[in-house]
Write a protein that holds these residues in place. Sequence first.
Motif, short mmCIF file in Angstrom:
data_model
loop_
_atom_site.label_atom_id
_atom_site.label_comp_id
_atom_site.label_asym_id
_atom_site.label_seq_id
_atom_site.Cartn_x
_atom_site.Cartn_y
_atom_site.Cartn_z
N ASN A 193 11.50 -33.49 -12.96
CA ASN A 193 12.54 -34.14 -13.76
C ASN A 193 13.28 -35.20 -12.95
O ASN A 193 13.64 -36.27 -13.49
CB ASN A 193 13.53 -33.09 -14.26
N GLY A 194 13.49 -34.94 -11.67
CA GLY A 194 14.15 -35.92 -10.82
C GLY A 194 13.32 -37.19 -10.68
O GLY A 194 13.85 -38.31 -10.73
N ILE A 195 12.00 -37.03 -10.53
CA ILE A 195 11.11 -38.19 -10.42
C ILE A 195 11.10 -38.97 -11.72
O ILE A 195 11.16 -40.21 -11.73
CB ILE A 195 9.68 -37.73 -10.06
N ILE A 196 11.05 -38.25 -12.84
CA ILE A 196 11.05 -38.90 -14.15
C ILE A 196 12.34 -39.69 -14.35
O ILE A 196 12.33 -40.82 -14.84
CB ILE A 196 10.86 -37.86 -15.27
N LYS A 197 13.47 -39.10 -13.97
CA LYS A 197 14.76 -39.78 -14.11
C LYS A 197 14.80 -41.06 -13.29
O LYS A 197 15.31 -42.10 -13.73
CB LYS A 197 15.91 -38.85 -13.67
N LEU A 198 14.25 -40.97 -12.07
CA LEU A 198 14.24 -42.15 -11.19
C LEU A 198 13.41 -43.27 -11.80
O LEU A 198 13.86 -44.43 -11.85
CB LEU A 198 13.69 -41.76 -9.82
N GLU A 199 12.21 -42.91 -12.28
CA GLU A 199 11.34 -43.93 -12.86
C GLU A 199 11.93 -44.46 -14.17
O GLU A 199 11.87 -45.66 -14.44
CB GLU A 199 9.94 -43.34 -13.11
N SER A 200 12.49 -43.58 -14.97
CA SER A 200 13.10 -44.00 -16.23
C SER A 200 14.27 -44.93 -15.97
O SER A 200 14.51 -45.88 -16.72
CB SER A 200 13.56 -42.79 -17.04
#
Length: 313
Positions: A193-200
Amino acid sequence: MFEAWGDFVNTNILKALKANIPVESDFDTFLKIPPIPRIKGKKELVGKAFYRGKNYEDPYSEISDKVGVRYVVLLRENIEFVCKAVQSFSELWDYSKDRDFEEERDASPLVFDYQSVHFIVKNKEPLKLRDLTVPASTPCEVQVRTLLQHACSELTHNTTYKPQTRVTPRILRCVAKSRALTEAADDLFVQVNGIIKLESGKINSMLRGLLALYSSLSIPEYEEKVNSFLLDAFAEIIDGVNMSAVEAFVAQRAYIRELIKKRHESFLFRQPIVLLLYYLVSNRPSDCRRLWPLPPSQLEPFFTDMGIASDPL
């Protein structure tokens, strides 16, 4: 009476939660299972009083979860939002945290045990609900857990707490392994989720910048899904692209405004993403051809406008 009290607790917690969940979250999907107050039946109360080894002196009075509500979230980091909602009604009820799996984990780091946060809330004053009076200090149990913790609990609770079940070392070992696996999976979910938030965050920042830049040139007909789809298609080549480079590119080519105006009848040219496409076609033409996710004919106008041959030799 207990049903009315449980509904009252649930309604207030949901109201507080809706006002305080993360901005990017959708309240309708934040809770993975609808929270419905549940009242223990007589058989369950008898079972808990006589089969759990609690040594109650006055079982009916001492059992604190005659009514309870469970809140199930996707990620462990979301648990805190529900906890804060429970704790935000100090004027209505007193609360105690009877179990906190993170505190228990820190106290016994080598043990993989029950995973959930438990609150007991008790109304400070008598309440008049549905023409019924809920006496002061009536308890309601509030459980908060992740979806994985819930699945593990549902399985192990029915296995290890049934009085007719002989809890063997093998069962306990399997339960401990399942809880360890649950904790590991929850940790990985948080990382993902942290990676997704960063990319988003990067994508959303780029989309906001393109929308602002386009709005300075023409009136957009912004469709987020279309812009996100095309931006995602070029993900591998836009990591090094920043909005200041795109803005400078457009500023140096005043004719782009007229090109957009000329092609404004096309739905694509009413989207902010066209500014990035002009930039990429000019700087990475081969990659644009390779990564373009739509029919090639829809990319050709960008090459034509930039004076670049649309078909490589």
